[in-house]
Design a protein around this motif. Structure first.
Motif, PDB file in Angstrom:
ATOM      1  N   LEU A  86      81.206   2.364 -18.612  1.00 54.98           N
ATOM      2  CA  LEU A  86      82.152   0.931 -18.672  1.00 54.98           C
ATOM      3  C   LEU A  86      82.288   1.910 -17.292  1.00 54.98           C
ATOM      4  O   LEU A  86      81.398   1.440 -16.065  1.00 54.98           O
ATOM      5  N   GLY A  87      83.012   2.073 -15.909  1.00 61.46           N
ATOM      6  CA  GLY A  87      83.765   2.496 -15.078  1.00 61.46           C
ATOM      7  C   GLY A  87      84.547   3.258 -14.272  1.00 61.46           C
ATOM      8  O   GLY A  87      84.330   4.273 -14.292  1.00 61.46           O
ATOM      9  N   GLY A  88      85.578   2.899 -13.701  1.00 62.78           N
ATOM     10  CA  GLY A  88      86.281   3.188 -13.360  1.00 62.78           C
ATOM     11  C   GLY A  88      86.239   3.797 -11.405  1.00 62.78           C
ATOM     12  O   GLY A  88      85.924   3.165 -10.477  1.00 62.78           O
ATOM     13  N   LYS A  89      86.590   4.857 -11.038  1.00 62.34           N
ATOM     14  CA  LYS A  89      87.148   4.606  -9.885  1.00 62.34           C
ATOM     15  C   LYS A  89      85.625   6.300  -9.054  1.00 62.34           C
ATOM     16  O   LYS A  89      86.681   6.764  -9.278  1.00 62.34           O
ATOM     17  N   SER A  90      85.012   4.980  -8.576  1.00 71.47           N
ATOM     18  CA  SER A  90      83.872   6.165  -7.875  1.00 71.47           C
ATOM     19  C   SER A  90      84.150   6.842  -6.031  1.00 71.47           C
ATOM     20  O   SER A  90      84.320   6.104  -5.601  1.00 71.47           O
ATOM     21  N   PRO A  91      84.093   7.722  -6.465  1.00 71.99           N
ATOM     22  CA  PRO A  91      85.013   8.183  -5.009  1.00 71.99           C
ATOM     23  C   PRO A  91      83.808   8.186  -4.305  1.00 71.99           C
ATOM     24  O   PRO A  91      82.547   8.411  -4.700  1.00 71.99           O
ATOM     25  N   ILE A 108      78.364   3.944   3.348  1.00 75.30           N
ATOM     26  CA  ILE A 108      79.491   3.326   1.825  1.00 75.30           C
ATOM     27  C   ILE A 108      79.680   1.923   2.710  1.00 75.30           C
ATOM     28  O   ILE A 108      79.814   1.440   1.135  1.00 75.30           O
ATOM     29  N   ALA A 109      79.938   1.218   3.261  1.00 72.73           N
ATOM     30  CA  ALA A 109      79.118   0.210   3.328  1.00 72.73           C
ATOM     31  C   ALA A 109      78.737  -1.188   2.598  1.00 72.73           C
ATOM     32  O   ALA A 109      79.250  -2.270   2.108  1.00 72.73           O
ATOM     33  N   TYR A 110      77.409  -0.327   2.791  1.00 76.74           N
ATOM     34  CA  TYR A 110      76.788  -1.075   1.826  1.00 76.74           C
ATOM     35  C   TYR A 110      76.634  -0.388   0.388  1.00 76.74           C
ATOM     36  O   TYR A 110      76.382  -2.262  -0.332  1.00 76.74           O
ATOM     37  N   GLY A 111      76.378   0.142  -0.194  1.00 77.52           N
ATOM     38  CA  GLY A 111      77.498   0.311  -1.607  1.00 77.52           C
ATOM     39  C   GLY A 111      78.319  -0.241  -1.242  1.00 77.52           C
ATOM     40  O   GLY A 111      79.123  -0.933  -3.068  1.00 77.52           O
ATOM     41  N   LYS A 112      80.089  -0.520  -1.253  1.00 75.94           N
ATOM     42  CA  LYS A 112      80.857  -1.351  -1.389  1.00 75.94           C
ATOM     43  C   LYS A 112      80.303  -2.478  -1.309  1.00 75.94           C
ATOM     44  O   LYS A 112      80.821  -3.141  -2.314  1.00 75.94           O
ATOM     45  N   LEU A 113      79.354  -3.095  -0.513  1.00 70.52           N
ATOM     46  CA  LEU A 113      79.447  -4.693   0.003  1.00 70.52           C
ATOM     47  C   LEU A 113      78.622  -5.596  -1.311  1.00 70.52           C
ATOM     48  O   LEU A 113      77.883  -6.826  -1.067  1.00 70.52           O
ATOM     49  N   LEU A 114      77.666  -4.323  -1.689  1.00 69.62           N
ATOM     50  CA  LEU A 114      76.671  -4.889  -2.587  1.00 69.62           C
ATOM     51  C   LEU A 114      76.928  -5.394  -3.431  1.00 69.62           C
ATOM     52  O   LEU A 114      77.450  -4.845  -4.241  1.00 69.62           O
ATOM     53  N   ASN A 115      76.575  -6.818  -3.906  1.00 69.62           N
ATOM     54  CA  ASN A 115      77.428  -7.630  -5.589  1.00 69.62           C
ATOM     55  C   ASN A 115      77.943  -7.924  -4.655  1.00 69.62           C
ATOM     56  O   ASN A 115      79.503  -7.648  -5.394  1.00 69.62           O
ATOM     57  N   ALA A 116      78.697  -8.251  -2.558  1.00 70.89           N
ATOM     58  CA  ALA A 116      80.478  -8.125  -2.908  1.00 70.89           C
ATOM     59  C   ALA A 116      81.398  -7.501  -3.632  1.00 70.89           C
ATOM     60  O   ALA A 116      82.245  -7.306  -3.911  1.00 70.89           O
ATOM     61  N   CYS A 121      78.906  -1.512 -10.505  1.00 74.17           N
ATOM     62  CA  CYS A 121      80.693  -0.500 -11.946  1.00 74.17           C
ATOM     63  C   CYS A 121      80.431   1.020 -10.739  1.00 74.17           C
ATOM     64  O   CYS A 121      80.908   1.442 -10.877  1.00 74.17           O
ATOM     65  N   ILE A 122      78.771   1.453 -10.316  1.00 77.31           N
ATOM     66  CA  ILE A 122      79.059   1.775  -9.445  1.00 77.31           C
ATOM     67  C   ILE A 122      79.262   1.962  -7.987  1.00 77.31           C
ATOM     68  O   ILE A 122      79.194   2.760  -6.851  1.00 77.31           O
ATOM     69  N   ALA A 123      79.448   1.782  -7.780  1.00 78.03           N
ATOM     70  CA  ALA A 123      79.643   0.952  -6.142  1.00 78.03           C
ATOM     71  C   ALA A 123      81.207   2.012  -5.398  1.00 78.03           C
ATOM     72  O   ALA A 123      82.024   2.028  -6.748  1.00 78.03           O
ATOM     73  N   PRO A 124      81.096   2.612  -4.204  1.00 84.48           N
ATOM     74  CA  PRO A 124      82.476   3.943  -4.357  1.00 84.48           C
ATOM     75  C   PRO A 124      83.573   2.694  -3.825  1.00 84.48           C
ATOM     76  O   PRO A 124      83.835   1.749  -3.531  1.00 84.48           O
ATOM     77  N   ASP A 125      84.741   3.041  -4.682  1.00 81.89           N
ATOM     78  CA  ASP A 125      85.616   2.541  -4.715  1.00 81.89           C
ATOM     79  C   ASP A 125      86.432   2.721  -3.681  1.00 81.89           C
ATOM     80  O   ASP A 125      88.167   1.643  -3.631  1.00 81.89           O
ATOM     81  N   TYR A 126      86.778   4.464  -3.623  1.00 80.80           N
ATOM     82  CA  TYR A 126      87.876   3.902  -2.444  1.00 80.80           C
ATOM     83  C   TYR A 126      86.975   5.621  -1.710  1.00 80.80           C
ATOM     84  O   TYR A 126      85.561   6.265  -2.086  1.00 80.80           O
TER      85      TYR A 126
END
Length: 477
Positions: free
Chosen positions: A221-226, A242-250, A254-259
């Motif tokens: 699933l997913g959720g808000k990954s800090p 963090i910029a790369y992790g957030k913008l990969l695949n825009a 599901c594991i992108a840094p959420d905040y």
């Protein structure tokens, strides 16, 4: 199964499933050479059609970075196949298990066996990887597999269905249609195991439908990954990663840094550095083909709503590009955006973002990020940046998440010898590599009694022999 909704499509689904189920009961095991042959055919499906698969995925997104598809999907899946093929003989071998002293010279073994038929409900964000990665584990374990792609990736789904049908018998591996009624009926089939990757909300519905058949499920699933930035972190390095992790695949990961949780006195500087790295990586123009589009107009509108709600409630919006250019929306590309001062009353902090918006939250004391994470649902991923080992280990010990990458983002997912899975609302179960083989196998315990063992002493009539045996067993325990 409800036959009133597009009866032919549902009957075709039901017929395909039961043909596969019947074959799995007639031939419940698959020898090593059969499994390796299936994996080899799957590898050829991908390697012989890389360009077509890349184009189909891009067509579904509007624009999908070809480089991201290559590394995050095609090479990832090919590596999974190579790894499984290389280690499969060892995985399939019976495992020795220690036998208690009182039962010697008997022996124990664990024998891996296929479950039967595995269903895979795939998402749209990484359609190739998240369709085939669980299928690889299931095939390696000797199962037959039925896959239901996402309705949001029709070009990819049609191509994959064509390619799989050309290489596999329908009772080995099959790709279903993506019609709404098929999607609803799929989870209700009595699979021997079901894998679902998607939102927590839909995951609950899938688990409920599977539960009616007592079908075990793996939920990704997913959720808000800090992302927690410690005071000892290199701020520029953390901002870049963090910029790369957030913008990969825009951000549709599901594991992108959420905040991000950042020391209060570093917040503004961190945000500016993130914005700078976003501009350097993906430029400031929507025509940049390295930057992926949002999957649909509905998802684009949802992201606009999250940003507008945050701005209306007092958050500062910091964007890496001039967002008033109408070409952004025409290309369905959302400008990379930071949200400074996001509060709990804002929708952006209440649901998974799944897009290129990054809230940045300040903290004063090291205990605050731990308390914040623990006050919310357990995330699928957690990221920690810093140089203080004691602070790092405290976060690792006092928070629970599906996985962690230290001083970077995403890369725990790429470790083929590590399991990938969530916890609580972010998922259950795991796969990848040998972990996938185990998930889709029944490890059957077998006890081989020795002719020399005196287990017959347990049989009635009870008497002095039992008393002697009791003393022996108490002594050994």
């Amino acid at each position: 199964m409800d036959q009133t909704l597009n009866g032919p499509a549902l009957r075709a689904l039901d017929d395909a499933f039961h043909a596969m189920l019947d074959k799995s009961r007639i031939e419940p095991t698959a020898p090593l050479e059969v499994r390796c042959d299936r994996l080899a055919r799957l590898r050829r499906v991908i390697s012989d059609n890389e360009a077509r698969l890349t184009q189909a995925i891009s067509a579904d997104f509007g624009n999908r970075s070809a480089t991201e598809t290559l590394f995050a999907e095609i090479l990832f899946v090919l590596n999974e196949i190579k790894h499984a093929t290389k280690h499969l003989k060892r995985w399939m071998a019976p495992q020795r298990v220690v036998t208690a002293l009182q039962f010697l010279p008997a022996k124990n073994r664990l024998i891996p066996q296929p479950l039967g038929v595995v269903g895979v409900i795939a998402p749209w964000n990484y359609p190739l990887q998240l369709t085939l990665a669980p299928a690889i584990g299931a095939i390696a374990a000797g199962n037959r597999v039925m896959v239901k792609p996402s309705e949001l990736t029709p070009h990819f789904a049609a191509l994959l269905k064509e390619l799989i049908a050309a290489k596999f018998a329908a009772d080995e591996l099959i790709v279903t249609g993506i019609e709404e009624e098929v999607a609803k009926a799929f989870a209700g089939l009595p699979f021997d195991h079901l894998v679902f990757t998607g939102s927590t909300r839909v995951g609950r519905l899938v688990a409920e439908a599977a539960g009616r058949n007592l079908t075990p499920v793996t939920l990704e699933l997913g959720g808000k990954s800090p992302a927690i930035v410690d005071r000892t972190a290199d701020i520029d390095e953390a901002a870049e990663r963090i910029a790369y992790g957030k913008l990969l695949n825009a951000g549709q990961t599901c594991i992108a840094p959420d905040y991000a949780l950042v020391p209060e006195d570093s917040l503004q500087g961190f945000a500016e550095k993130v914005r700078g790295h976003m501009r350097r990586m993906f430029g400031t123009e929507p025509a940049n083909n390295d930057y992926t589009s949002i999957i649909s107009d509905r998802h684009y509108a949802r992201l606009e709503g999250l940003m507008s709600d945050a701005a209306a409630k007092g958050a500062k919006i910091l964007q890496a590009a001039k967002a008033d250019d109408p070409n952004w929306k025409a290309a369905r590309k959302f400008p990379p955006t930071l949200v400074i001062g996001a509060g709990p009353d804002m929708t952006i902090m209440q649901e998974e973002i799944f897009g290129p918006l990054l809230p940045v939250l300040p903290y004063r004391d090291r205990s605050e990020p731990i308390a914040y994470v623990n006050a919310h649902d357990r995330p699928l991923a957690l990221y920690w940046f810093g140089r203080d080992r004691a602070a790092r280990d405290e976060v690792l010990a006092r928070t629970i998440s599906g996985g962690v990458t230290v001083n970077d983002c995403l890369f725990h997912f790429t470790q083929i010898n590590q399991p990938m899975g969530g916890v609580g609302p972010s998922g259950s179960g795991a796969y990848h590599g040998e972990w996938g083989f185990r998930t889709f196998s029944k490890l059957k315990p077998v006890f081989y009694r020795s002719a020399l063992n005196r287990l017959a002493d347990l049989y009635p009539p009870y008497g002095a022999r039992i008393a002697r045996l009791e003393k022996l067993m108490r002594f050994m325990s």
